[in-house]
Design a protein around this motif. Structure first.
Motif, mmCIF file in Angstrom:
data_model
loop_
_atom_site.group_PDB
_atom_site.id
_atom_site.type_symbol
_atom_site.label_atom_id
_atom_site.label_comp_id
_atom_site.label_asym_id
_atom_site.label_seq_id
_atom_site.Cartn_x
_atom_site.Cartn_y
_atom_site.Cartn_z
ATOM 1 N N MET A 1 0.826 -1.200 0.000
ATOM 2 C CA MET A 1 0.000 0.000 0.000
ATOM 3 C C MET A 1 0.865 1.256 0.000
ATOM 4 O O MET A 1 0.546 2.250 -0.667
ATOM 5 C CB MET A 1 -0.927 0.009 1.218
ATOM 6 N N VAL A 2 1.968 1.225 0.756
ATOM 7 C CA VAL A 2 2.887 2.368 0.782
ATOM 8 C C VAL A 2 3.497 2.589 -0.604
ATOM 9 O O VAL A 2 3.599 3.729 -1.079
ATOM 10 C CB VAL A 2 3.988 2.145 1.833
ATOM 11 N N GLU A 3 3.883 1.490 -1.263
ATOM 12 C CA GLU A 3 4.468 1.597 -2.604
ATOM 13 C C GLU A 3 3.454 2.159 -3.597
ATOM 14 O O GLU A 3 3.799 2.982 -4.458
ATOM 15 C CB GLU A 3 4.955 0.224 -3.064
ATOM 16 N N ILE A 4 2.214 1.704 -3.490
ATOM 17 C CA ILE A 4 1.169 2.204 -4.390
ATOM 18 C C ILE A 4 0.944 3.694 -4.164
ATOM 19 O O ILE A 4 0.819 4.475 -5.108
ATOM 20 C CB ILE A 4 -0.141 1.425 -4.175
ATOM 21 N N GLN A 5 0.906 4.105 -2.896
ATOM 22 C CA GLN A 5 0.682 5.507 -2.573
ATOM 23 C C GLN A 5 1.816 6.388 -3.100
ATOM 24 O O GLN A 5 1.583 7.480 -3.628
ATOM 25 C CB GLN A 5 0.548 5.676 -1.058
ATOM 26 N N ARG A 6 3.047 5.915 -2.977
ATOM 27 C CA ARG A 6 4.186 6.674 -3.489
ATOM 28 C C ARG A 6 4.112 6.818 -5.003
ATOM 29 O O ARG A 6 4.366 7.898 -5.553
ATOM 30 C CB ARG A 6 5.494 5.985 -3.088
ATOM 31 N N ALA A 7 3.783 5.726 -5.681
ATOM 32 C CA ALA A 7 3.659 5.773 -7.137
ATOM 33 C C ALA A 7 2.531 6.714 -7.554
ATOM 34 O O ALA A 7 2.652 7.461 -8.540
ATOM 35 C CB ALA A 7 3.410 4.373 -7.688
ATOM 36 N N TYR A 8 1.447 6.703 -6.791
ATOM 37 C CA TYR A 8 0.316 7.593 -7.068
ATOM 38 C C TYR A 8 0.744 9.049 -6.931
ATOM 39 O O TYR A 8 0.445 9.888 -7.800
ATOM 40 C CB TYR A 8 -0.832 7.281 -6.107
ATOM 41 N N ASP A 9 1.448 9.369 -5.846
ATOM 42 C CA ASP A 9 1.884 10.750 -5.603
ATOM 43 C C ASP A 9 2.827 11.236 -6.706
ATOM 44 O O ASP A 9 2.711 12.370 -7.188
ATOM 45 C CB ASP A 9 2.581 10.849 -4.238
ATOM 46 N N LEU A 10 3.771 10.371 -7.113
ATOM 47 C CA LEU A 10 4.715 10.762 -8.164
ATOM 48 C C LEU A 10 4.007 11.003 -9.500
ATOM 49 O O LEU A 10 4.322 11.949 -10.221
ATOM 50 C CB LEU A 10 5.790 9.684 -8.324
ATOM 51 N N THR A 11 3.054 10.137 -9.812
ATOM 52 C CA THR A 11 2.312 10.286 -11.064
ATOM 53 C C THR A 11 1.452 11.544 -11.048
ATOM 54 O O THR A 11 1.358 12.271 -12.046
ATOM 55 C CB THR A 11 1.429 9.048 -11.320
ATOM 56 N N PHE A 12 0.852 11.820 -9.897
ATOM 57 C CA PHE A 12 0.024 13.020 -9.773
ATOM 58 C C PHE A 12 0.879 14.281 -9.890
ATOM 59 O O PHE A 12 0.461 15.280 -10.487
ATOM 60 C CB PHE A 12 -0.724 13.016 -8.445
ATOM 61 N N GLN A 13 2.080 14.230 -9.334
ATOM 62 C CA GLN A 13 3.000 15.372 -9.467
ATOM 63 C C GLN A 13 3.359 15.608 -10.931
ATOM 64 O O GLN A 13 3.494 16.753 -11.377
ATOM 65 C CB GLN A 13 4.259 15.125 -8.646
ATOM 66 N N LEU A 14 3.523 14.513 -11.680
ATOM 67 C CA LEU A 14 3.817 14.637 -13.103
ATOM 68 C C LEU A 14 2.678 15.343 -13.829
ATOM 69 O O LEU A 14 2.907 16.218 -14.682
ATOM 70 C CB LEU A 14 4.056 13.260 -13.712
ATOM 71 N N ILE A 15 1.447 14.982 -13.502
ATOM 72 C CA ILE A 15 0.285 15.610 -14.129
ATOM 73 C C ILE A 15 0.251 17.101 -13.796
ATOM 74 O O ILE A 15 -0.016 17.945 -14.669
ATOM 75 C CB ILE A 15 -1.012 14.917 -13.681
ATOM 76 N N GLN A 16 0.519 17.434 -12.536
ATOM 77 C CA GLN A 16 0.520 18.843 -12.142
ATOM 78 C C GLN A 16 1.628 19.618 -12.859
ATOM 79 O O GLN A 16 1.416 20.762 -13.289
ATOM 80 C CB GLN A 16 0.700 18.952 -10.624
ATOM 81 N N THR A 17 2.796 18.996 -13.004
ATOM 82 C CA THR A 17 3.908 19.649 -13.703
ATOM 83 C C THR A 17 3.553 19.901 -15.157
ATOM 84 O O THR A 17 3.833 20.983 -15.714
ATOM 85 C CB THR A 17 5.180 18.787 -13.611
ATOM 86 N N GLU A 18 2.942 18.913 -15.806
ATOM 87 C CA GLU A 18 2.530 19.072 -17.191
ATOM 88 C C GLU A 18 1.476 20.161 -17.337
ATOM 89 O O GLU A 18 1.498 20.947 -18.289
ATOM 90 C CB GLU A 18 1.991 17.746 -17.730
ATOM 91 N N SER A 19 0.549 20.222 -16.370
ATOM 92 C CA SER A 19 -0.489 21.245 -16.412
ATOM 93 C C SER A 19 0.117 22.636 -16.292
ATOM 94 O O SER A 19 -0.271 23.566 -17.019
ATOM 95 C CB SER A 19 -1.497 21.008 -15.284
ATOM 96 N N THR A 20 1.079 22.776 -15.385
ATOM 97 C CA THR A 20 1.758 24.067 -15.218
ATOM 98 C C THR A 20 2.515 24.452 -16.478
ATOM 99 O O THR A 20 2.510 25.618 -16.911
ATOM 100 C CB THR A 20 2.727 24.002 -14.019
#
Length: 247
Positions: free
Chosen positions: A213-232
């Motif tokens: 679950m910790v690994e999934i959460q970390r992967a989720y956070d990193l992917t979401f950060q990528l989306i935010q970076t692309e949006s910016t």
């Protein structure tokens, strides 16, 4: 929206599903007879069309949530001492009669109803090898079970616990925490092996599931950060183009 964001969103969708499955496994770590669920994911390539496609960008990898399946590995057994608790060693499922039809379960925590019928925790009667309810005629009956599932009292045998199985356990459909609905033909287990006074625990490994679950959460956070970076990046590009057009 660029392809980078589409790919990241496909990954977010998969990770969200994986988090739900893992959370459900952890919620049932103490549910006797529970079988952990696993996700089945796959990556697939999408061929990019157009004359302006750069070399190396012809295919893009997306992630798809194919399905989930159950890990039917047997869980550890623990002793309860209750005469109406049973654990299955090896293949097979107890058969119980519900209002929706026959259902299968590995949860062998049963008890005697007022009329003598042996039932599960929700009141569903356990069935013998002929599909009939197992009944203790007298409250004072001392119940004993042989390893083949034959139930007896001091007055003699009362029946044999029915153990059913299917050719492919992955065709079973979960209903609640421990009931399974067969969607294919069932048949009796050839060599049943039952342990009285014991229960099969959940096969969920709490430590590994928590780590996952910790690994999934970390992967989720990193992917979401990528989306935010692309949006910016997109917004900055739009602002720059607008500024240049107006100057």
């Amino acid at each position: 929206m660029e392809n980078t964001t589409y790919i990241a969103l496909s990954r977010i969708d998969v990770l969200t599903r994986a988090l739900d499955v893992s959370a459900n496994n952890l919620a049932n770590v103490n549910t006797d007879g529970f079988k952990a669920s696993k996700e089945l994911f796959s990556d697939y390539l999408v061929h990019q069309k157009g004359a302006n496609t750069l070399p190396g960008d012809k295919d893009q990898a997306f992630t798809e949530d194919k399905s989930t399946y159950r890990d039917h590995l047997q869980g550890p057994m623990h002793t309860t001492g209750n005469l109406t608790d049973f654990a299955i060693n090896g293949e097979g499922y107890f058969a119980v009669r519900t209002t929706q039809g026959i259902r299968l379960t590995r949860n062998g925590q049963f008890h005697r109803r007022m009329d003598g019928t042996i039932v599960d925790g929700t009141g569903n009667p356990i069935l013998d090898n002929n599909g009939r309810n197992l009944v203790l005629q007298q409250e004072s009956d001392l119940l004993s079970a042989a390893s083949d599932g034959t139930l007896s009292t001091q007055t003699g045998p009362i029946g044999i616990i029915g153990l059913l199985t299917v050719d492919n356990p992955n065709t079973l459909v979960a209903e609640g925490a421990f009931l399974l609905r067969p969607t294919t033909q069932t048949h009796q287990v050839a060599r049943p092996e039952i342990r009285q006074g014991m229960l099969e625990a959940s096969n969920v490994n709490a430590v590994s599931e928590t780590t996952r679950m910790v690994e999934i959460q970390r992967a989720y956070d990193l992917t979401f950060q990528l989306i935010q970076t692309e949006s910016t990046r997109h917004l900055n590009a739009i602002d720059k183009i607008t500024a240049e057009a107006s100057s």
